[in-house]
Scaffold this active site. Sequence first.
Site, mmCIF file in Angstrom:
data_model
loop_
_atom_site.group_PDB
_atom_site.id
_atom_site.type_symbol
_atom_site.label_atom_id
_atom_site.label_comp_id
_atom_site.label_asym_id
_atom_site.label_seq_id
_atom_site.Cartn_x
_atom_site.Cartn_y
_atom_site.Cartn_z
ATOM 1 N N LYS A 128 73.425 47.998 50.605
ATOM 2 C CA LYS A 128 72.939 47.823 51.986
ATOM 3 C C LYS A 128 73.060 49.163 52.695
ATOM 4 O O LYS A 128 74.110 49.812 52.626
ATOM 5 C CB LYS A 128 73.746 46.757 52.717
ATOM 6 C CG LYS A 128 73.273 46.514 54.145
ATOM 7 C CD LYS A 128 73.830 45.208 54.693
ATOM 8 C CE LYS A 128 73.377 44.906 56.112
ATOM 9 N NZ LYS A 128 74.121 45.663 57.123
ATOM 10 N N CYS B 121 79.734 53.418 54.468
ATOM 11 C CA CYS B 121 81.200 53.352 54.537
ATOM 12 C C CYS B 121 81.815 54.702 54.905
ATOM 13 O O CYS B 121 81.277 55.746 54.576
ATOM 14 C CB CYS B 121 81.751 52.871 53.211
ATOM 15 S SG CYS B 121 81.175 53.826 51.828
ATOM 16 N N ALA C 133 81.117 41.525 60.253
ATOM 17 C CA ALA C 133 82.568 41.505 60.068
ATOM 18 C C ALA C 133 83.238 40.785 61.241
ATOM 19 O O ALA C 133 82.935 41.066 62.401
ATOM 20 C CB ALA C 133 83.096 42.928 59.938
HETATM 21 C C1 LIG Z 1 79.952 42.718 64.749
HETATM 22 C C2 LIG Z 1 79.167 43.263 63.591
HETATM 23 C C3 LIG Z 1 79.766 43.355 62.343
HETATM 24 C C4 LIG Z 1 79.045 43.865 61.248
HETATM 25 N N1 LIG Z 1 79.648 43.921 60.024
HETATM 26 C C5 LIG Z 1 78.948 44.385 58.953
HETATM 27 C C6 LIG Z 1 79.531 44.418 57.653
HETATM 28 O O1 LIG Z 1 80.665 44.002 57.423
HETATM 29 N N2 LIG Z 1 78.774 44.914 56.639
HETATM 30 C C7 LIG Z 1 77.494 45.362 56.830
HETATM 31 O O2 LIG Z 1 76.845 45.811 55.895
HETATM 32 N N3 LIG Z 1 76.915 45.301 58.046
HETATM 33 C C8 LIG Z 1 77.611 44.814 59.094
HETATM 34 N N4 LIG Z 1 76.998 44.744 60.313
HETATM 35 C C9 LIG Z 1 75.566 45.094 60.431
HETATM 36 C C10 LIG Z 1 74.720 43.832 60.240
HETATM 37 O O3 LIG Z 1 74.838 43.310 58.939
HETATM 38 C C11 LIG Z 1 73.228 44.135 60.491
HETATM 39 O O4 LIG Z 1 72.832 45.174 59.630
HETATM 40 C C12 LIG Z 1 72.948 44.536 61.934
HETATM 41 O O5 LIG Z 1 73.703 43.766 62.845
HETATM 42 C C13 LIG Z 1 71.469 44.385 62.270
HETATM 43 O O6 LIG Z 1 71.033 43.078 61.983
HETATM 44 P P1 LIG Z 1 70.949 41.892 63.087
HETATM 45 O O7 LIG Z 1 70.148 42.425 64.243
HETATM 46 O O8 LIG Z 1 70.291 40.773 62.348
HETATM 47 O O9 LIG Z 1 72.361 41.591 63.508
HETATM 48 C C14 LIG Z 1 77.702 44.277 61.417
HETATM 49 C C15 LIG Z 1 77.106 44.168 62.684
HETATM 50 C C16 LIG Z 1 77.817 43.663 63.760
HETATM 51 C C17 LIG Z 1 77.143 43.529 65.095
#
Ligand SMILES: Cc1cc2nc3c(=O)[nH]c(=O)nc-3n(C[C@H](O)[C@H](O)[C@H](O)COP(=O)(O)O)c2cc1C
Length: 360
Positions: A158, A119, A36
Amino acid sequence: MSASSTAPPLPEIVESAGLLIGHRELPSRYFLAPLAGYTHLAFRRALREVGGLGLATTDLVHATQLCGEHRHSLELVATHLDDNPLTVQIFGGGVEQLVGAARWLESHRYAGIDINMGCPMAKVNGQGGGARLLCDADNACRMVEQVVAAVSLPVTVKMRLGWDRDSISSPYLAKRFEEVGVQAITIHGRTRQQGFQGVVDLEGIAATVAAVKSIPVIGNGDVRPPADALQMRRVTGCAAVAIGRGAMLDPWIFRKLADHHRGQPMREPTRDEQVDFLARHFQLMTEQHAERSCILFRKFAAWYGAKLGIPEDLEHRLRLFNDFTEFEQIVSEIRERHGERRNTIATALIKVPNGPVERW
Ligand SMILES: Cc1cc2nc3c(=O)[nH]c(=O)nc-3n(C[C@H](O)[C@H](O)[C@H](O)COP(=O)(O)O)c2cc1C
């Protein structure tokens, strides 16, 4: 998982083409996880131009606000012909709002819906829920089932591994979700209690993969160099990998994985390509936000500054510029001077919550 300076052999994965989610055919098995505030339309389009991306998901969109067509929600679901394949992630409200949002998306010709199972519905409707749904399988299944029944689009979910280490629920939930018609599960290999602490639990992801009959499970969490994605697939057997912060750190990660599966060396971007990406990201932002992009792009100044080794004075100007001409001037100076400062891998610039995570 982490990068290492001496390159170990890459984990072996024999690529078997793209992937089906419901009737959707996706060109690769490496997806963009929603972040996000970062994975907005312009960033997604710039990434897609680099190549190798199988699927992107929007930032989470509040179901009630989407049904009410609030301006912010419409901005979040804004898309473009180039921005394909795309899934919209919804959260919040009650079942009726989620169903309403799903129907809204179908009637506006979106191709896929993802339900964010972390959520904070407890806060919204005061009845408990949100990430707590991870502990309330019956309620979660009823909710998801109604969304699935309301639309003919593929619905995905998710989620995290569970509420905490003592209540790992994702294998059981994934199985139940498959039974009610969910077409894929993305699993971030941490618990809600962990927040972003510790390392991703590949065994937890593997247990979720083992629990479903035939739908794809998409592994997620901590993928940084491309080898991490291959390793996640090898160890967990997941059908695809969703990459979030790793794609911000290295927008070329999807192209590198595509190179690898073609049996070619992974191409590193040249310095010029990196500056081109910055300029393109801003240009695509202006298509959506016009002058407001000057303000919206400031958030990325520190990011690009660190990544490209942009000298402090230029990074400072990138944080303050007011119009397109000024942006062009800054970019041409960046082309001459980037690399003056040592570039760093600035994971810390993507803010993550300190404690347990309610939404994601
Ligand atoms: C700044 C930020 C915003 C995120 N926004 C969402 C989101 O809108 N929806 C969601 O399902 N996960 C969101 N996540 C989680 C990521 O999709 C992901 O599950 C998590 O960062 C782990 O994966 P990564 O190590 O590849 O970032 C967010 C994570 C971060 C750090």
